[in-house]
Scaffold this active site. Structure first.
Site, PDB file in Angstrom:
ATOM      1  N   ASN A 150    -113.310   9.098 -66.571  1.00 28.69           N
ATOM      2  CA  ASN A 150    -111.956   8.664 -66.905  1.00 28.69           C
ATOM      3  C   ASN A 150    -111.548   9.045 -68.328  1.00 28.69           C
ATOM      4  OD1 ASN A 150    -109.833   7.530 -65.491  1.00 28.69           O
ATOM      5  ND2 ASN A 150    -110.064   5.529 -66.458  1.00 28.69           N
ATOM      6  N   LYS A 152    -123.053  13.681 -63.054  1.00 28.39           N
ATOM      7  CA  LYS A 152    -123.399  12.317 -63.436  1.00 28.39           C
ATOM      8  C   LYS A 152    -124.690  11.835 -62.778  1.00 28.39           C
ATOM      9  CE  LYS A 152    -118.533  11.060 -64.028  1.00 28.39           C
ATOM     10  NZ  LYS A 152    -117.498  10.058 -63.708  1.00 28.39           N
ATOM     11  N   ARG A 179    -108.755   3.961 -60.325  1.00 30.89           N
ATOM     12  CA  ARG A 179    -109.060   3.896 -61.748  1.00 30.89           C
ATOM     13  C   ARG A 179    -107.766   3.721 -62.533  1.00 30.89           C
ATOM     14  NH1 ARG A 179    -113.744   6.706 -62.624  1.00 30.89           N
ATOM     15  NH2 ARG A 179    -113.736   5.807 -64.715  1.00 30.89           N
ATOM     16  N   PRO A 195    -120.472   5.964 -67.927  1.00 29.67           N
ATOM     17  CA  PRO A 195    -121.146   7.171 -68.398  1.00 29.67           C
ATOM     18  C   PRO A 195    -120.526   8.427 -67.800  1.00 29.67           C
ATOM     19  CG  PRO A 195    -122.729   5.495 -67.754  1.00 29.67           C
ATOM     20  CD  PRO A 195    -121.388   5.004 -67.314  1.00 29.67           C
ATOM     21  N   GLU A 196    -120.256   9.412 -68.652  1.00 31.85           N
ATOM     22  CA  GLU A 196    -119.695  10.673 -68.181  1.00 31.85           C
ATOM     23  C   GLU A 196    -120.768  11.748 -68.297  1.00 31.85           C
ATOM     24  OE1 GLU A 196    -115.654  11.337 -68.924  1.00 31.85           O
ATOM     25  OE2 GLU A 196    -115.201   9.241 -69.314  1.00 31.85           O
TER      26      GLU A 196
END
Length: 269
Positions: free
Chosen positions: A169, A51, A250, A2-3
Site C-alpha cells: 500500500n 512478499k 485497502r 511488510p512490502e
C-alpha cells in the site's frame, strides 16, 4: 504491512544468521508442522520472492526443502544470539524457532507456513508476477500483466502480486502520486505504464538494505512520504489536504489536485 523491500531485508538477516549452519533444533508451533524436526538439516540460503520468504534447506539425505512463510500484515522474523532474550513479539505469537550454533531465528505471527520440496516452490510462489527486487525483474512482463485487465483500477492492479511482486500500500500510494495518476484510473487509461513500473522498481531498490522506507529522499520522521499516512496534511507539492479513502480492501492516500481523475485536469507545472 511488510512490502517487498522489508521482506528482502528480512531474508538477508536470516541468511546472515543461518546460511551454511547445521540446525541443532527446531520448534514448530502450528498444527500442520507440529511434529516436524529439522535437527541436523543445513540452511542453504534465505531469499525472498515478492512478499514471500523462502528458507532453503538440505536434509541429512541431501534432499532439498524450502520453508516458506508469508509475513502478511503482522508477521516478522527475528535473529538472536544464543542465550539472548527474545523480545520481538509476545511469546504466544511465536510460530517457529530454528536453532543453530551461532544464532536462533524466531518467526512471529507467520502466515502460510509450509515445508515443501524446493523443486515444488512454484506451488506456493509460481503465481507471482516479476519480482521488483529479484534478479529476474522483467518490466515488460509486468506491464503485459497489468494491461491484461484494462478495466481494473490502477490502485488495485499495483497491489495484485500476480502483476508485479513486492508493491504494497505504501508504494502504491507513493508511485501514483509521483506519476500524477488517480488511484481510481482504469489501467487502460493510465499513460506510460512502463514508466510507472520502472519507478516502482527504483523506489523499492532505493530502500533495500535499510528499515526506514522513504520515497522523498529524507529519512527524518514525518518526512519520508508524499501522501501515505498523511491524511488531512498539506500536499508537499500543491498544499491541498491529502485524502484517505477505501479502495477495494485497502485504504489509499492521494492528492485530489495533483492526482485528478482525468490527466487533462492536472495543474500546470
Amino acid at each position: 504491512m511488510p512490502e517487498g523491500d522489508t521482506v528482502w531485508n528480512t531474508a538477508r538477516v536470516l541468511h546472515r544468521a543461518l546460511a551454511g549452519a547445521r540446525l541443532t533444533g527446531s520448534d514448530f508451533r502450528v498444527p500442520q508442522l507440529a511434529t516436524t524436526d529439522l535437527t541436523g538439516w543445513t540452511v542453504r540460503e534465505s531469499t525472498s520472492r515478492g512478499k514471500h520468504l523462502l528458507l532453503r534447506l538440505a536434509a541429512p539425505d541431501d534432499a532439498h526443502w524450502t520453508l516458506h512463510s508469508h509475513l502478511r500484515m503482522d508477521g516478522v522474523w527475528r535473529a538472536y544470539a544464543p542465550g539472548e532474550r527474545w523480545s520481538g513479539r509476545p511469546a504466544h505469537l511465536i510460530r517457529v524457532v530454528l536453532r543453530s550454533p551461532g544464532a536462533v531465528a524466531v518467526g512471529y505471527h507467520l502466515h502460510e507456513l509450509a515445508l515443501v520440496p524446493t523443486a515444488e516452490e512454484d506451488r506456493l510462489a509460481g503465481h507471482l508476477g516479476p519480482d521488483l527486487l529479484g534478479p529476474d525483474w522483467d518490466a515488460a512482463e509486468a506491464v503485459r500483466r497489468l494491461t491484461a485487465h484494462p478495466e481494473q483500477t490502477i490502485g488495485e492492479a499495483l497491489l495484485d502480486q500476480r502483476n508485479l511482486a513486492g508493491v504494497g500500500n505504501l508504494y502504491k500510494c507513493e508511485v501514483l502520486f509521483l506519476r500524477g495518476v488517480s488511484p481510481w484510473t482504469p489501467v487502460g487509461a493510465v499513460p506510460d505504464l512502463p514508466g510507472m513500473a520502472a519507478l516502482a522498481q527504483r523506489l523499492l531498490a532505493a530502500n533495500r538494505g535499510r528499515w526506514t522506507q522513504s520515497t522523498t529522499g529524507s529519512l527524518h520522521r514525518g518526512q519520508t512520504s508524499y501522501v501515505y499516512g498523511r491524511r488531512a496534511q498539506p500536499c508537499r507539492r500543491c498544499g491541498t489536504a491529502i485524502r484517505k479513502q477505501e479502495l477495494g480492501e485497502r485504504v489509499t492516500y492521494w492528492c485530489p489536485v495533483c492526482q485528478p481523475e482525468h490527466p487533462s485536469d492536472l495543474p500546470p507545472g
